[in-house]
Design a protein around this motif. Sequence first.
Motif, mmCIF file in Angstrom:
data_model
loop_
_atom_site.group_PDB
_atom_site.id
_atom_site.type_symbol
_atom_site.label_atom_id
_atom_site.label_comp_id
_atom_site.label_asym_id
_atom_site.label_seq_id
_atom_site.Cartn_x
_atom_site.Cartn_y
_atom_site.Cartn_z
ATOM 1 N N GLY A 144 0.899 -1.150 0.143
ATOM 2 C CA GLY A 144 -0.050 -0.368 0.071
ATOM 3 C C GLY A 144 0.858 1.158 -0.149
ATOM 4 O O GLY A 144 0.527 2.335 -0.575
ATOM 5 N N ALA A 145 1.719 1.258 0.706
ATOM 6 C CA ALA A 145 2.912 2.263 0.826
ATOM 7 C C ALA A 145 3.392 2.529 -0.547
ATOM 8 O O ALA A 145 3.573 3.760 -0.938
ATOM 9 C CB ALA A 145 4.167 2.148 2.082
ATOM 10 N N ALA A 146 3.955 1.585 -1.099
ATOM 11 C CA ALA A 146 4.594 1.824 -2.469
ATOM 12 C C ALA A 146 3.529 2.244 -3.452
ATOM 13 O O ALA A 146 3.742 3.010 -4.465
ATOM 14 C CB ALA A 146 4.890 0.101 -3.100
ATOM 15 N N ALA A 147 2.468 1.759 -3.463
ATOM 16 C CA ALA A 147 1.297 2.355 -4.299
ATOM 17 C C ALA A 147 0.857 3.734 -4.055
ATOM 18 O O ALA A 147 0.990 4.626 -4.945
ATOM 19 C CB ALA A 147 -0.129 1.392 -4.316
ATOM 20 N N PHE A 148 1.126 3.940 -2.783
ATOM 21 C CA PHE A 148 0.592 5.569 -2.589
ATOM 22 C C PHE A 148 1.908 6.434 -2.813
ATOM 23 O O PHE A 148 1.485 7.475 -3.490
ATOM 24 C CB PHE A 148 0.106 5.666 -0.986
ATOM 25 C CG PHE A 148 0.036 7.003 -0.617
ATOM 26 C CD1 PHE A 148 -1.108 7.362 -0.754
ATOM 27 C CD2 PHE A 148 0.929 7.641 0.222
ATOM 28 C CE1 PHE A 148 -1.592 8.765 -0.097
ATOM 29 C CE2 PHE A 148 0.569 8.961 0.562
ATOM 30 C CZ PHE A 148 -0.662 9.647 0.277
ATOM 31 N N VAL A 149 2.760 5.920 -2.595
ATOM 32 C CA VAL A 149 4.156 6.818 -2.848
ATOM 33 C C VAL A 149 4.189 6.761 -4.411
ATOM 34 O O VAL A 149 4.390 7.920 -5.098
ATOM 35 C CB VAL A 149 5.552 6.420 -2.421
ATOM 36 C CG1 VAL A 149 6.745 6.768 -3.096
ATOM 37 C CG2 VAL A 149 5.344 6.255 -0.916
ATOM 38 N N ILE A 180 10.686 7.189 2.495
ATOM 39 C CA ILE A 180 9.500 7.536 2.018
ATOM 40 C C ILE A 180 8.739 6.277 2.008
ATOM 41 O O ILE A 180 7.465 6.286 1.635
ATOM 42 C CB ILE A 180 9.707 8.303 0.869
ATOM 43 C CG1 ILE A 180 10.394 7.538 -0.323
ATOM 44 C CG2 ILE A 180 10.478 9.394 0.773
ATOM 45 C CD1 ILE A 180 10.207 7.962 -1.597
ATOM 46 N N LEU A 181 9.474 5.279 1.916
ATOM 47 C CA LEU A 181 8.511 3.735 2.152
ATOM 48 C C LEU A 181 8.294 3.308 3.363
ATOM 49 O O LEU A 181 7.280 2.932 3.558
ATOM 50 C CB LEU A 181 9.170 2.817 1.046
ATOM 51 C CG LEU A 181 9.336 3.010 -0.214
ATOM 52 C CD1 LEU A 181 10.136 1.879 -1.055
ATOM 53 C CD2 LEU A 181 7.890 3.015 -0.750
ATOM 54 N N ILE A 182 9.517 3.562 4.271
ATOM 55 C CA ILE A 182 9.229 2.841 5.483
ATOM 56 C C ILE A 182 8.208 3.734 6.548
ATOM 57 O O ILE A 182 7.240 3.263 7.238
ATOM 58 C CB ILE A 182 10.677 2.908 6.168
ATOM 59 C CG1 ILE A 182 11.514 1.773 5.784
ATOM 60 C CG2 ILE A 182 10.102 2.680 7.798
ATOM 61 C CD1 ILE A 182 12.650 1.899 6.498
ATOM 62 N N VAL A 183 8.176 5.032 6.399
ATOM 63 C CA VAL A 183 7.052 5.686 7.301
ATOM 64 C C VAL A 183 5.518 5.185 6.931
ATOM 65 O O VAL A 183 5.098 5.087 7.756
ATOM 66 C CB VAL A 183 7.333 7.346 6.760
ATOM 67 C CG1 VAL A 183 6.370 8.061 7.668
ATOM 68 C CG2 VAL A 183 8.683 7.691 7.550
ATOM 69 N N PRO A 184 5.152 5.268 5.664
ATOM 70 C CA PRO A 184 3.797 5.156 5.200
ATOM 71 C C PRO A 184 3.482 3.492 5.717
ATOM 72 O O PRO A 184 2.497 3.068 6.162
ATOM 73 C CB PRO A 184 3.797 5.299 3.631
ATOM 74 C CG PRO A 184 5.069 5.376 3.173
ATOM 75 C CD PRO A 184 5.992 5.830 4.354
ATOM 76 N N THR A 185 4.702 2.616 5.338
ATOM 77 C CA THR A 185 4.432 1.180 5.969
ATOM 78 C C THR A 185 4.239 1.019 7.274
ATOM 79 O O THR A 185 3.303 0.396 7.818
ATOM 80 C CB THR A 185 5.860 0.471 5.453
ATOM 81 O OG1 THR A 185 5.909 0.521 4.085
ATOM 82 C CG2 THR A 185 5.639 -0.920 5.947
ATOM 83 N N VAL A 186 4.902 1.883 7.976
ATOM 84 C CA VAL A 186 4.728 1.747 9.546
ATOM 85 C C VAL A 186 3.498 2.138 9.967
ATOM 86 O O VAL A 186 2.652 1.590 10.882
ATOM 87 C CB VAL A 186 6.028 2.555 10.258
ATOM 88 C CG1 VAL A 186 5.541 2.773 11.839
ATOM 89 C CG2 VAL A 186 7.309 1.696 9.951
#
Length: 206
Positions: A144-149, A180-186
């Motif tokens: 989800g984070a990858a898609a959002f970013v 930028i991937l870790i923050v939305p993933t967490v």
Amino acid sequence: MNLSLSYWTQFLYSLNSLVALPFCIIGLGLMTTGWRIWRVCTALTFGLIGFAIGSRLGDTAHEQWLYSIGAAVLLGIGSYPPVNHSVALLGGLIGGGICYLLLEAIGLWGADLWIASGLACAGLTAVSAINLRHVIILITAFEGAAAFVSGIAICVLHSPNLVQIARSIDFASGIFLPFILIVPTVIGVFLQLADVRQKDSGAAKA
């Protein structure tokens, strides 16, 4: 890694700016409730892996497309019936891939690199099988984070003012891209854990 990022950036730039909205919506959906549709997400992820593998086969663009679609369908459909085992294997593959990149970065190469990564993959597959729900949440939150970013990146790439700012930042650096991937993933992991607890508490009261 930089080459893969370059290809992905070119792909995002080739898309219409309106596609950014579906990317962001899908990303937010996976970040918040991905665990509820984990079976479909697992099959789609294996399909993407198959597509990536197939794209490296064949001598012509037509053959590469055929191999990509065939491998995507084969892996996607094949991973669905044994989905519990598939998601455990997926956790191991992702962990093994991260281990490969880290070991390669510190100078390990050749057979030692592949053996170490294979052992990491096997060990993490076993751990994933024991902690399926947490692995599911982590994987869907990351996707989800990858898609959002990616959706945000489409907006940036199609905005002249934002592109100038983006060019001043090293997006491929060893710090910025993971950040930028870790923050939305967490954030996605915590949102899904809260959703799981809410559903479990509601089921317990019922």
